[in-house]
Design a protein around this motif. Structure first.
Motif, PDB file in Angstrom:
ATOM      1  N   TYR A 122       2.974  11.840  -9.047  1.00 14.16           N
ATOM      2  CA  TYR A 122       4.117  10.968  -9.396  1.00 14.16           C
ATOM      3  C   TYR A 122       4.807  11.200 -10.989  1.00 14.16           C
ATOM      4  O   TYR A 122       3.945  11.275 -11.823  1.00 14.16           O
ATOM      5  CB  TYR A 122       3.441   9.649  -9.317  1.00 14.16           C
TER       6      TYR A 122
ATOM      7  N   HIS B 184       5.072   3.022  -4.960  1.00 14.01           N
ATOM      8  CA  HIS B 184       4.724   4.105  -5.954  1.00 14.01           C
ATOM      9  C   HIS B 184       4.287   3.319  -7.281  1.00 14.01           C
ATOM     10  O   HIS B 184       4.551   2.436  -7.672  1.00 14.01           O
ATOM     11  CB  HIS B 184       5.820   4.969  -6.325  1.00 14.01           C
TER      12      HIS B 184
ATOM     13  N   ALA C 124      -1.029  12.519  -7.228  1.00 15.50           N
ATOM     14  CA  ALA C 124      -1.038  11.537  -5.980  1.00 15.50           C
ATOM     15  C   ALA C 124      -2.588  11.035  -5.442  1.00 15.50           C
ATOM     16  O   ALA C 124      -2.576  10.036  -5.054  1.00 15.50           O
ATOM     17  CB  ALA C 124      -0.387  12.302  -4.889  1.00 15.50           C
ATOM     18  N   GLU C 125      -3.440  11.914  -5.448  1.00 18.97           N
ATOM     19  CA  GLU C 125      -4.951  11.676  -5.026  1.00 18.97           C
ATOM     20  C   GLU C 125      -5.608  10.685  -5.821  1.00 18.97           C
ATOM     21  O   GLU C 125      -6.360   9.845  -5.230  1.00 18.97           O
ATOM     22  CB  GLU C 125      -5.543  12.977  -5.207  1.00 18.97           C
TER      23      GLU C 125
ATOM     24  N   GLU D 236      -0.098  14.284  -0.378  1.00 24.04           N
ATOM     25  CA  GLU D 236      -1.092  13.935  -1.539  1.00 24.04           C
ATOM     26  C   GLU D 236      -1.637  14.879  -2.115  1.00 24.04           C
ATOM     27  O   GLU D 236      -2.508  14.522  -3.067  1.00 24.04           O
ATOM     28  CB  GLU D 236      -2.166  13.397  -0.569  1.00 24.04           C
TER      29      GLU D 236
ATOM     30  N   TRP E 292      -3.833   8.071  -6.988  1.00 24.17           N
ATOM     31  CA  TRP E 292      -2.957   6.859  -6.570  1.00 24.17           C
ATOM     32  C   TRP E 292      -3.267   6.375  -5.399  1.00 24.17           C
ATOM     33  O   TRP E 292      -3.434   5.133  -4.967  1.00 24.17           O
ATOM     34  CB  TRP E 292      -1.524   6.954  -6.791  1.00 24.17           C
ATOM     35  N   ARG E 293      -3.580   7.302  -4.269  1.00 23.20           N
ATOM     36  CA  ARG E 293      -3.698   6.829  -3.090  1.00 23.20           C
ATOM     37  C   ARG E 293      -4.842   5.977  -2.639  1.00 23.20           C
ATOM     38  O   ARG E 293      -6.061   6.064  -3.074  1.00 23.20           O
ATOM     39  CB  ARG E 293      -3.954   8.235  -2.109  1.00 23.20           C
ATOM     40  N   GLY E 294      -4.599   4.892  -2.013  1.00 24.03           N
ATOM     41  CA  GLY E 294      -5.851   3.994  -1.700  1.00 24.03           C
ATOM     42  C   GLY E 294      -5.808   2.869  -2.516  1.00 24.03           C
ATOM     43  O   GLY E 294      -6.688   1.942  -2.404  1.00 24.03           O
TER      44      GLY E 294
ATOM     45  N   GLU F 177       0.873  -1.125  -0.028  1.00 19.00           N
ATOM     46  CA  GLU F 177       0.026  -0.142  -0.105  1.00 19.00           C
ATOM     47  C   GLU F 177       0.842   1.171   0.056  1.00 19.00           C
ATOM     48  O   GLU F 177       0.107   2.396  -0.190  1.00 19.00           O
ATOM     49  CB  GLU F 177      -0.933  -0.078   1.329  1.00 19.00           C
ATOM     50  N   GLU F 178       2.193   0.997   0.296  1.00 20.71           N
ATOM     51  CA  GLU F 178       2.992   2.490   0.252  1.00 20.71           C
ATOM     52  C   GLU F 178       3.909   2.203  -0.892  1.00 20.71           C
ATOM     53  O   GLU F 178       4.699   3.283  -1.147  1.00 20.71           O
ATOM     54  CB  GLU F 178       3.851   2.078   1.572  1.00 20.71           C
TER      55      GLU F 178
END
Length: 437
Positions: A47, A24, A64-65, A43, A67-69, A21-22
């Motif tokens: 990337y 890239h 980033a928003e 966030e 990709w997060r989650g 989950e961390e």
């Protein structure tokens, strides 16, 4: 690195042992880097490719928003070593860097090849420190120079070298994110059975590359060597070839790195050499940064270097020792002079400005602008000088001449014995934090 509004551009590299989950997202050049401005949260960043800053070369860009989650991660497949090129090791093959057309993209894979003097110097230093194996990271000409003398392994982003070298001494590699495009097992075998004292990493990155990325890769290679050889956290010897004006950036990431006076010349660069009409008047600005004690490096006398007994290391002939500073202060090849008002050694053409409390270039000097680029000698923050320090109460600045803390004129605030009366300085991992008393 700053944008056009003065907002610093920060970055995060994927951790070597990152949980799923961390991790890239990946582009074709391996794990990407998270970029965000100092005024933003991570966030809110994006990337992008670690190797290419030019979207024409790699157009990967992901907010980033978005990709997060995400839970699905798609690792890049390991590429096969070109089967037609898998030749056994042959130390007698000619150096292809003498005939190959050098790549010229400055931001990622600009190829500037060491001249003969630099090659001999680096080879001699390998011998001086007792290295048996050398990792040539982005230094192909050095690899071909060393391979008939000791064991060397080339890590480079130019796949053309696979035509001349087998997998036991070459891997297609992205030094900006420690990504191996081929199976890295041959490289791990190269690292095996080697003590830290016997292994040296020599890296010659593109000068447009962020130092945060290279330092992360160097630490990753150290961890890999320690894990393979079942060692505790043990440092490896490093030679990092980079311009002297990037010294602060390197030390910010790796405080243990010191700069040698030896000037590195290239054969195919008009400015980074001491040959030709376009060469700099004081020679190439490229130096060797290392965590090896400088006293172990032997700089050649015939090329204009000497031994300084007070510093216990070799230095350039024109770099005169300053008893006040306690060192040979020059970094650019000129003979520096000590400014009593600044309490430091400065370039010979600099003049002292009483308004800025600094020595500066005489031409084009604007006090207001110049002061925004300075680091305060009281709070150590960039953007102002001591007399305009917002972090230090003016009521404490009782002295207007000489040192602002004690009034004496033979030193400045950074070397004042009274500093401890006003604030406490904490040093950790190359960062200084000041607490006011």
């Amino acid at each position: 690195m700053f944008d056009n509004k003065g907002d610093k551009l920060l970055l995060e590299v994927e951790d070597d042992d990152a949980d799923p989950e961390e991790q890239h997202p990946r582009c074709e050049h391996g794990p990407t880097v998270l970029f965000y401005r100092q005024s933003q949260l991570p966030e809110q960043g994006f990337y992008a490719c670690s190797a290419h800053r030019d979207s024409k070369l790699c157009n990967f860009h992901l907010p980033a928003e978005q990709w997060r989650g995400q839970t699905s991660r798609t690792p890049l497949p390991v590429r096969n070593y070109p089967s037609s090129y898998s030749k056994p090791r042959n130390p007698s093959i000619p150096d292809p860097t003498l005939s190959l057309k050098a790549l010229s993209e400055d931001k990622v894979n600009a190829q500037y090849f060491f001249d003969e003097a630099a090659l001999n110097f680096l080879a001699n230093q390998c011998k001086s420190i007792g290295a048996r194996k050398v990792i040539c990271m982005g230094a192909p000409r050095l690899h071909f120079h060393l391979r008939h003398k000791l064991q060397s392994f080339l890590l480079d982003l130019d796949e053309r070298f696979a035509e001349f070298l087998g997998p036991e001494e070459f891997c297609l590699y992205n030094m900006c994110n420690n990504h191996f495009f081929y199976n890295r097992k041959p490289f791990e075998q190269f690292l095996g059975g080697t003590s830290p004292e016997q292994l040296l990493i020599v890296t010659d990155p593109p000068f447009g590359c962020r130092t945060e990325l290279i330092s992360h890769t160097l630490r990753s290679l150290r961890k890999l060597h320690n894990r393979i050889n079942q060692l505790p956290s043990t440092p490896l010897s490093i030679f990092w070839i980079y311009p002297y004006y990037s010294a602060n950036d390197i030390r910010q990431e790796m405080p243990e790195m010191e700069m040698s006076d030896y000037s590195i010349n290239y054969t195919n660069h008009l400015r980074y050499t001491n040959v030709g009409k376009q060469s700099r008047f004081c020679g190439s600005p490229v130096r060797l940064f290392t965590n090896v004690p400088l006293s172990l490096l032997q700089l050649p006398v015939e090329e204009g270097y000497k031994y300084c007994q007070k510093c216990d290391c070799c230095t350039a002939n024109g770099n005169l020792h300053c008893n006040s500073c306690g060192k040979c202060p020059s970094v650019n090849g000129q003979t520096y002079r000590h400014c009593e008002s600044c309490d430091i050694c400065v370039k010979p053409n600099y003049v002292h400005c009483t308004n800025c409390r600094r020595c500066t270039q005489k031409e084009g000097h604007n006090c207001s602008f110049y002061q925004t680029k300075q680091r305060c000698r009281l709070c150590d923050q960039k953007g102002h000088i001591e007399t305009k320090c917002p972090n230090f109460r003016k009521a404490k600045l009782k002295h207007t001449k000489g040192c602002l803390l004690c009034g004496k004129r033979n030193h400045r605030e950074q070397r004042c014995a009274h500093r401890s009366k006003y604030f406490k300085e904490l040093h950790f991992m190359g960062e200084t934090t000041i607490q006011y008393l």
